[in-house]
Motif scaffolding. Structure first.
Motif, short mmCIF file in Angstrom:
data_model
loop_
_atom_site.label_atom_id
_atom_site.label_comp_id
_atom_site.label_asym_id
_atom_site.label_seq_id
_atom_site.Cartn_x
_atom_site.Cartn_y
_atom_site.Cartn_z
N PHE A 140 -4.83 -2.83 -2.07
CA PHE A 140 -5.01 -3.77 -1.15
C PHE A 140 -6.20 -2.99 -0.43
O PHE A 140 -5.74 -2.02 0.46
CB PHE A 140 -3.90 -4.04 -0.59
N ASP A 141 -7.41 -3.13 -0.15
CA ASP A 141 -8.37 -2.51 0.13
C ASP A 141 -8.29 -3.35 1.77
O ASP A 141 -8.71 -2.47 2.64
CB ASP A 141 -9.88 -2.73 -0.18
N ARG A 142 -7.88 -4.25 2.00
CA ARG A 142 -8.17 -5.22 3.40
C ARG A 142 -6.75 -4.89 4.25
O ARG A 142 -6.69 -5.37 5.17
CB ARG A 142 -8.48 -6.35 3.21
N ILE A 143 -5.80 -4.34 3.40
CA ILE A 143 -4.31 -4.42 4.10
C ILE A 143 -4.15 -3.09 4.80
O ILE A 143 -4.18 -2.01 3.88
CB ILE A 143 -3.36 -4.83 3.19
N THR A 144 -3.69 -2.82 5.90
CA THR A 144 -3.64 -1.50 6.38
C THR A 144 -2.20 -1.40 7.18
O THR A 144 -1.66 -2.15 7.54
CB THR A 144 -4.71 -1.14 7.67
N VAL A 145 -1.65 -0.29 7.03
CA VAL A 145 -0.39 -0.10 7.90
C VAL A 145 -0.59 1.22 8.69
O VAL A 145 -0.79 2.55 8.20
CB VAL A 145 0.83 0.30 6.75
N ASP A 146 -0.37 1.07 9.87
CA ASP A 146 -0.59 2.08 10.82
C ASP A 146 0.38 2.06 12.09
O ASP A 146 0.82 1.15 12.40
CB ASP A 146 -2.03 2.11 11.46
N PRO A 147 1.37 3.02 11.79
CA PRO A 147 2.28 2.99 13.13
C PRO A 147 2.15 2.74 14.44
O PRO A 147 2.89 2.50 15.18
CB PRO A 147 3.09 4.55 12.95
N ALA A 148 0.80 2.97 14.76
CA ALA A 148 0.24 2.75 16.17
C ALA A 148 -0.14 1.70 16.29
O ALA A 148 -0.50 0.92 17.39
CB ALA A 148 -0.90 3.90 16.37
N VAL A 149 -0.32 0.65 15.24
CA VAL A 149 -0.87 -0.93 15.49
C VAL A 149 0.43 -1.81 14.97
O VAL A 149 0.89 -1.68 13.70
CB VAL A 149 -1.96 -0.94 14.45
N MET A 150 0.59 -2.48 15.76
CA MET A 150 1.62 -3.54 15.60
C MET A 150 3.03 -2.79 14.99
O MET A 150 3.58 -3.63 13.96
CB MET A 150 1.04 -4.66 14.54
N ASN A 151 3.35 -1.74 15.48
CA ASN A 151 4.52 -1.13 15.00
C ASN A 151 4.55 -1.05 13.58
O ASN A 151 5.61 -1.11 12.96
CB ASN A 151 5.67 -1.98 15.36
N GLY A 152 3.44 -0.74 13.01
CA GLY A 152 3.45 -0.30 11.36
C GLY A 152 3.52 -1.40 10.66
O GLY A 152 3.76 -1.59 9.32
#
Length: 76
Positions: A3-15
């Motif tokens: 999934f190139d367009r899906i990101t998970v970042d703990p600093a953005v929207m609580n992950g």
């Protein structure tokens, strides 16, 4: 599946899984589709999205559901 367009970042929207690092959770896009909105209607509400973003959000949600067992109630 990648999934190139899906990101998970703990600093953005609580992950929460988001679209391209934006503060647009996959769940929001999927809910809009579930509410009957078309891709064009979603893009009007969220102009930073592309049609490919919407499609990948749905593919991601489908893959996420396949990965775990969900509690379902059985009708009598």
């Amino acid at each position: 599946m990648v999934f190139d367009r899906i990101t998970v970042d703990p600093a953005v929207m609580n992950g929460q899984p988001c679209i391209r690092g934006l503060r647009l959770p996959v769940a929001t896009v999927v809910a809009m589709v579930a509410d009957g909105m078309t891709t064009d209607e979603i893009r009007t509400e969220l102009p930073d999205l592309t049609p490919d973003d919407v499609a990948e959000a749905l593919r991601f949600a489908a893959a996420a559901v396949q990965e775990r067992e969900l509690p379902l109630s059985h009708s009598a």
